[in-house]
Design a protein around this motif. Structure first.
Motif, PDB file in Angstrom:
ATOM      1  N   UNK A 176       0.826  -1.218   0.000  1.00  0.00           N
ATOM      2  CA  UNK A 176       0.000   0.000   0.000  1.00  0.00           C
ATOM      3  C   UNK A 176       0.849   1.253   0.000  1.00  0.00           C
ATOM      4  N   UNK A 177       2.015   1.198   0.653  1.00  0.00           N
ATOM      5  CA  UNK A 177       2.911   2.351   0.649  1.00  0.00           C
ATOM      6  C   UNK A 177       3.353   2.670  -0.776  1.00  0.00           C
ATOM      7  N   UNK A 178       3.639   1.632  -1.559  1.00  0.00           N
ATOM      8  CA  UNK A 178       4.001   1.863  -2.959  1.00  0.00           C
ATOM      9  C   UNK A 178       2.850   2.496  -3.724  1.00  0.00           C
ATOM     10  N   UNK A 179       1.638   2.056  -3.443  1.00  0.00           N
ATOM     11  CA  UNK A 179       0.466   2.658  -4.103  1.00  0.00           C
ATOM     12  C   UNK A 179       0.336   4.132  -3.730  1.00  0.00           C
ATOM     13  N   UNK A 180       0.582   4.430  -2.449  1.00  0.00           N
ATOM     14  CA  UNK A 180       0.515   5.826  -1.989  1.00  0.00           C
ATOM     15  C   UNK A 180       1.565   6.661  -2.715  1.00  0.00           C
ATOM     16  N   UNK A 181       2.773   6.118  -2.873  1.00  0.00           N
ATOM     17  CA  UNK A 181       3.829   6.863  -3.564  1.00  0.00           C
ATOM     18  C   UNK A 181       3.465   7.117  -5.022  1.00  0.00           C
ATOM     19  N   UNK A 182       2.889   6.118  -5.687  1.00  0.00           N
ATOM     20  CA  UNK A 182       2.455   6.321  -7.082  1.00  0.00           C
ATOM     21  C   UNK A 182       1.385   7.407  -7.146  1.00  0.00           C
ATOM     22  N   UNK A 183       0.431   7.330  -6.224  1.00  0.00           N
ATOM     23  CA  UNK A 183      -0.641   8.314  -6.181  1.00  0.00           C
ATOM     24  C   UNK A 183      -0.092   9.699  -5.845  1.00  0.00           C
ATOM     25  N   UNK A 184       0.887   9.769  -4.948  1.00  0.00           N
ATOM     26  CA  UNK A 184       1.513  11.061  -4.614  1.00  0.00           C
ATOM     27  C   UNK A 184       2.168  11.659  -5.852  1.00  0.00           C
ATOM     28  N   UNK A 185       2.779  10.823  -6.690  1.00  0.00           N
ATOM     29  CA  UNK A 185       3.358  11.338  -7.932  1.00  0.00           C
ATOM     30  C   UNK A 185       2.266  11.890  -8.843  1.00  0.00           C
ATOM     31  N   UNK A 186       1.129  11.222  -8.909  1.00  0.00           N
ATOM     32  CA  UNK A 186       0.031  11.718  -9.743  1.00  0.00           C
ATOM     33  C   UNK A 186      -0.504  13.044  -9.205  1.00  0.00           C
ATOM     34  N   UNK A 187      -0.623  13.146  -7.893  1.00  0.00           N
ATOM     35  CA  UNK A 187      -1.057  14.406  -7.276  1.00  0.00           C
ATOM     36  C   UNK A 187      -0.042  15.504  -7.589  1.00  0.00           C
ATOM     37  N   UNK A 188       1.243  15.185  -7.439  1.00  0.00           N
ATOM     38  CA  UNK A 188       2.290  16.171  -7.739  1.00  0.00           C
ATOM     39  C   UNK A 188       2.218  16.605  -9.198  1.00  0.00           C
ATOM     40  N   UNK A 189       1.977  15.658 -10.093  1.00  0.00           N
ATOM     41  CA  UNK A 189       1.861  16.007 -11.509  1.00  0.00           C
ATOM     42  C   UNK A 189       0.685  16.944 -11.751  1.00  0.00           C
ATOM     43  N   UNK A 190      -0.435  16.701 -11.103  1.00  0.00           N
ATOM     44  CA  UNK A 190      -1.588  17.590 -11.237  1.00  0.00           C
ATOM     45  C   UNK A 190      -1.305  18.970 -10.657  1.00  0.00           C
ATOM     46  N   UNK A 191      -0.504  19.002  -9.585  1.00  0.00           N
ATOM     47  CA  UNK A 191      -0.153  20.273  -8.941  1.00  0.00           C
ATOM     48  C   UNK A 191       1.020  20.974  -9.613  1.00  0.00           C
TER      49      UNK A 191
ATOM     50  N   UNK B 276      -2.650  10.054   0.808  1.00  0.00           N
ATOM     51  CA  UNK B 276      -3.157   9.331   1.977  1.00  0.00           C
ATOM     52  C   UNK B 276      -4.636   9.629   2.204  1.00  0.00           C
ATOM     53  N   UNK B 277      -5.034  10.876   2.026  1.00  0.00           N
ATOM     54  CA  UNK B 277      -6.447  11.250   2.181  1.00  0.00           C
ATOM     55  C   UNK B 277      -7.312  10.555   1.141  1.00  0.00           C
ATOM     56  N   UNK B 278      -6.832  10.504  -0.083  1.00  0.00           N
ATOM     57  CA  UNK B 278      -7.588   9.815  -1.130  1.00  0.00           C
ATOM     58  C   UNK B 278      -7.742   8.335  -0.793  1.00  0.00           C
ATOM     59  N   UNK B 279      -6.704   7.724  -0.271  1.00  0.00           N
ATOM     60  CA  UNK B 279      -6.763   6.307   0.097  1.00  0.00           C
ATOM     61  C   UNK B 279      -7.743   6.087   1.244  1.00  0.00           C
ATOM     62  N   UNK B 280      -7.723   6.979   2.221  1.00  0.00           N
ATOM     63  CA  UNK B 280      -8.596   6.836   3.397  1.00  0.00           C
ATOM     64  C   UNK B 280     -10.025   7.282   3.120  1.00  0.00           C
ATOM     65  N   UNK B 281     -10.207   8.053   2.064  1.00  0.00           N
ATOM     66  CA  UNK B 281     -11.535   8.584   1.780  1.00  0.00           C
ATOM     67  C   UNK B 281     -11.892   9.748   2.681  1.00  0.00           C
ATOM     68  N   UNK B 282     -10.858  10.454   3.169  1.00  0.00           N
ATOM     69  CA  UNK B 282     -11.091  11.605   4.035  1.00  0.00           C
ATOM     70  C   UNK B 282     -11.007  12.893   3.213  1.00  0.00           C
ATOM     71  N   UNK B 283     -11.370  13.986   3.856  1.00  0.00           N
ATOM     72  CA  UNK B 283     -11.395  15.277   3.166  1.00  0.00           C
ATOM     73  C   UNK B 283     -10.013  15.645   2.635  1.00  0.00           C
ATOM     74  N   UNK B 284     -10.005  16.183   1.438  1.00  0.00           N
ATOM     75  CA  UNK B 284      -8.761  16.626   0.816  1.00  0.00           C
ATOM     76  C   UNK B 284      -8.344  17.970   1.391  1.00  0.00           C
ATOM     77  N   UNK B 285      -7.049  18.210   1.356  1.00  0.00           N
ATOM     78  CA  UNK B 285      -6.520  19.501   1.757  1.00  0.00           C
ATOM     79  C   UNK B 285      -5.566  19.999   0.695  1.00  0.00           C
ATOM     80  N   UNK B 286      -5.020  21.159   0.903  1.00  0.00           N
ATOM     81  CA  UNK B 286      -3.969  21.699   0.043  1.00  0.00           C
ATOM     82  C   UNK B 286      -4.391  21.978  -1.381  1.00  0.00           C
TER      83      UNK B 286
END
Length: 116
Positions: free
Chosen positions: A68-83, A97-107
């Protein structure tokens, strides 16, 4: 607030993010973040130190397993690319991490998807 971003605006952001990925992976067998094995992602394209610490804390507290940590890192790269970030920072990792947990987004990611 003037309303949500249009589909055209969001599509443009996604196209830009995909182009960042294509440039990053030029000369490799991968095209997008989801293609990259975790070992290679951590070794060749690490997140910032603060981002890594966030993932490590989740691993140590058993909130994530290594896969799951690897999935989070891949997703973090996608978020960074969008940002438009060259490397995922702690905010990008936190958004993943928020997207994985289904919690409110920030930033910045929240700013991309919430009404303006």
């Amino acid at each position: 607030m003037t309303g949500a971003r249009s589909s055209v605006e969001l599509a443009s952001l996604v196209l830009d993010a995909r182009e960042r990925q294509h440039r990053r992976f030029a000369g490799t067998r991968w095209r997008v973040n989801s293609d990259v094995p975790g070992t290679d992602l951590r070794k060749l394209w690490p997140v910032t130190e603060k981002g890594r610490v966030l993932v490590d804390q989740q691993l140590r507290s058993n909130k994530l397993n290594p896969r799951s940590a690897d999935r989070i890192l891949r997703l973090a790269w996608s978020v960074a690319d969008l940002n438009g970030h060259d490397v995922p920072d702690a905010d990008d990792v936190e958004a993943a991490l928020s997207l994985r947990r289904g919690t409110a987004l920030g930033g910045q990611l929240r700013d991309l998807v919430q009404p303006r």
